[in-house]
Motif scaffolding. Structure first.
Motif, PDB file in Angstrom:
ATOM      1  N   UNK A   6       2.627   5.427  -0.292  1.00  0.00           N
ATOM      2  CA  UNK A   6       3.319   6.101   0.802  1.00  0.00           C
ATOM      3  C   UNK A   6       4.471   5.207   1.252  1.00  0.00           C
ATOM      4  N   UNK A   7       5.328   5.707   2.116  1.00  0.00           N
ATOM      5  CA  UNK A   7       6.468   4.913   2.561  1.00  0.00           C
ATOM      6  C   UNK A   7       6.007   3.670   3.315  1.00  0.00           C
ATOM      7  N   UNK A   8       4.907   3.778   4.064  1.00  0.00           N
ATOM      8  CA  UNK A   8       4.391   2.603   4.778  1.00  0.00           C
ATOM      9  C   UNK A   8       3.881   1.551   3.793  1.00  0.00           C
ATOM     10  N   UNK A   9       3.168   2.004   2.756  1.00  0.00           N
ATOM     11  CA  UNK A   9       2.646   1.081   1.746  1.00  0.00           C
ATOM     12  C   UNK A   9       3.788   0.460   0.950  1.00  0.00           C
ATOM     13  N   UNK A  10       4.801   1.267   0.644  1.00  0.00           N
ATOM     14  CA  UNK A  10       5.953   0.752  -0.095  1.00  0.00           C
ATOM     15  C   UNK A  10       6.665  -0.334   0.709  1.00  0.00           C
ATOM     16  N   UNK A  11       6.889  -0.082   1.992  1.00  0.00           N
ATOM     17  CA  UNK A  11       7.574  -1.059   2.844  1.00  0.00           C
ATOM     18  C   UNK A  11       6.797  -2.368   2.894  1.00  0.00           C
ATOM     19  N   UNK A  12       5.474  -2.274   3.027  1.00  0.00           N
ATOM     20  CA  UNK A  12       4.651  -3.486   3.082  1.00  0.00           C
ATOM     21  C   UNK A  12       4.707  -4.238   1.759  1.00  0.00           C
ATOM     22  N   UNK A  35       7.155  14.488  -3.876  1.00  0.00           N
ATOM     23  CA  UNK A  35       6.648  15.120  -2.664  1.00  0.00           C
ATOM     24  C   UNK A  35       5.369  15.900  -2.941  1.00  0.00           C
ATOM     25  N   UNK A  36       4.382  15.678  -2.107  1.00  0.00           N
ATOM     26  CA  UNK A  36       3.156  16.471  -2.093  1.00  0.00           C
ATOM     27  C   UNK A  36       3.017  16.986  -0.669  1.00  0.00           C
ATOM     28  N   UNK A  37       3.361  18.251  -0.492  1.00  0.00           N
ATOM     29  CA  UNK A  37       3.443  18.769   0.864  1.00  0.00           C
ATOM     30  C   UNK A  37       4.602  18.103   1.584  1.00  0.00           C
ATOM     31  N   UNK A  38       4.305  17.442   2.677  1.00  0.00           N
ATOM     32  CA  UNK A  38       5.350  16.735   3.436  1.00  0.00           C
ATOM     33  C   UNK A  38       5.264  15.228   3.245  1.00  0.00           C
ATOM     34  N   UNK A  39       4.404  14.777   2.328  1.00  0.00           N
ATOM     35  CA  UNK A  39       4.232  13.341   2.093  1.00  0.00           C
ATOM     36  C   UNK A  39       4.949  12.938   0.814  1.00  0.00           C
ATOM     37  N   UNK A  40       5.744  11.883   0.916  1.00  0.00           N
ATOM     38  CA  UNK A  40       6.439  11.352  -0.250  1.00  0.00           C
ATOM     39  C   UNK A  40       5.657  10.202  -0.873  1.00  0.00           C
ATOM     40  N   UNK A  41       5.623  10.169  -2.196  1.00  0.00           N
ATOM     41  CA  UNK A  41       4.930   9.101  -2.924  1.00  0.00           C
ATOM     42  C   UNK A  41       5.922   8.364  -3.822  1.00  0.00           C
ATOM     43  N   UNK A  42       5.818   7.035  -3.786  1.00  0.00           N
ATOM     44  CA  UNK A  42       6.759   6.168  -4.497  1.00  0.00           C
ATOM     45  C   UNK A  42       6.030   5.402  -5.595  1.00  0.00           C
ATOM     46  N   UNK A  43       6.742   5.148  -6.709  1.00  0.00           N
ATOM     47  CA  UNK A  43       6.149   4.450  -7.843  1.00  0.00           C
ATOM     48  C   UNK A  43       6.746   3.080  -8.062  1.00  0.00           C
ATOM     49  N   UNK A  44       6.453   2.492  -9.238  1.00  0.00           N
ATOM     50  CA  UNK A  44       6.870   1.104  -9.487  1.00  0.00           C
ATOM     51  C   UNK A  44       8.384   0.972  -9.640  1.00  0.00           C
ATOM     52  N   UNK A  45       9.092   2.047 -10.063  1.00  0.00           N
ATOM     53  CA  UNK A  45      10.549   1.967 -10.111  1.00  0.00           C
ATOM     54  C   UNK A  45      11.131   1.784  -8.712  1.00  0.00           C
ATOM     55  N   UNK A  46      10.546   2.454  -7.734  1.00  0.00           N
ATOM     56  CA  UNK A  46      11.008   2.282  -6.355  1.00  0.00           C
ATOM     57  C   UNK A  46      10.747   0.852  -5.881  1.00  0.00           C
ATOM     58  N   UNK A  47       9.563   0.326  -6.230  1.00  0.00           N
ATOM     59  CA  UNK A  47       9.228  -1.050  -5.852  1.00  0.00           C
ATOM     60  C   UNK A  47      10.223  -2.023  -6.474  1.00  0.00           C
ATOM     61  N   UNK A  48      10.536  -1.819  -7.763  1.00  0.00           N
ATOM     62  CA  UNK A  48      11.438  -2.736  -8.461  1.00  0.00           C
ATOM     63  C   UNK A  48      12.841  -2.700  -7.865  1.00  0.00           C
TER      64      UNK A  48
END
Length: 246
Positions: A6-12, A35-48
């Motif tokens: 999630x965006x909170x987990x990604x930020x951390x 997007x799943x409903x109103x929740x966005x999910x980020x992967x390792x490319x976003x982390x990198x």
């Protein structure tokens, strides 16, 4: 499946605030989440990519400069890999912090505020708000202290350092321009294809240590010639009668 955050987990995970993550996403520095409903999910490319953004900002680049660079780099882990290849081999040791008296003791000389001021002026140390010194390149300081212990006056080293820095800059520019005018130029002319980035990274990984080895080899040969010439000038010795300095 890749881990999704999630965006909170990604930020951390990347050491940013959620607000910054959203701001960088708004500037197009990372791709939209899944997007799943109103929740966005980020992967390792976003982390990198966010890790790369943070690294570039930490090294003093402006956000505008980061945006330009990120626009020319491939996505995700390829971009981070190229960046780490560029900076990691030449990253100095971790900075050290010590007070003026500790530095004087390490050099084996009496404490002298004028000497400390010269060290700060040369960029070897930075003055911290609490009065302590931050040594940005401990390897450089360590080498200088060893030369002092061999009997070379400290002032002579201070006078030599600006010349050394200028010559090092010139050598670095020569090698970087070699890469830029050959491999990189051909790559950009081809349109910077995505499948070409691994080759760019492999070239960088190979050329950086080879550049260092070539420089050391050339320096040893040049030093040998200079020692022979000075021996002839100072002692009147025929260089041909000297033992090999190579």
């Amino acid at each position: 499946m890749d881990e999704e955050l999630t965006v909170d987990q990604l930020a951390a995970k990347v050491g940013m605030t959620v607000r910054n993550v959203r701001a960088y996403a708004g500037r197009g520095l990372i791709a939209p989440p899944r997007l799943v409903g109103r929740t966005g999910y980020y992967g390792r490319d976003h982390v990198a990519r966010l890790t790369l953004v943070r690294e570039l900002l930490d090294k003093g680049y402006t956000l505008a400069a980061v945006e330009r660079m990120m626009g020319e780099l491939p996505d995700g882990e390829l971009a981070l890999g190229v960046f780490e290849t560029l900076v990691s081999p030449w990253t100095p040791a971790e900075p050290e912090e010590l007070d003026e008296h500790q530095l004087a003791e390490r050099a084996g000389v009496p404490h002298d505020p004028a000497v400390i001021a010269q060290i700060v002026e040369l960029g070897i140390a930075e003055r911290l708000p609490d009065g302590r010194l931050r040594i940005t390149n401990p390897d450089l300081l360590r080498t200088g202290l060893e030369v002092i212990k061999l009997g070379v006056p400290m002032q002579a080293i201070f006078e030599m350092l600006p010349k050394l820095f200028a010559q090092a800059d010139a050598v670095a520019k020569t090698y970087v321009e070699l890469f830029r005018s050959t491999v990189w130029r051909d790559f950009t002319k081809a349109g910077m294809p995505a499948d070409g980035w691994p080759d760019i990274q492999r070239t960088l990984e190979g050329i950086i240590p080879l550049a260092g080895q070539a420089l050391v080899a050339a320096f040893r040969e040049a030093m040998a010639r200079e020692i022979e010439q000075v021996a002839y000038e100072e002692l009147g010795l025929n260089p041909g009668n000297l033992p090999s300095t190579g």
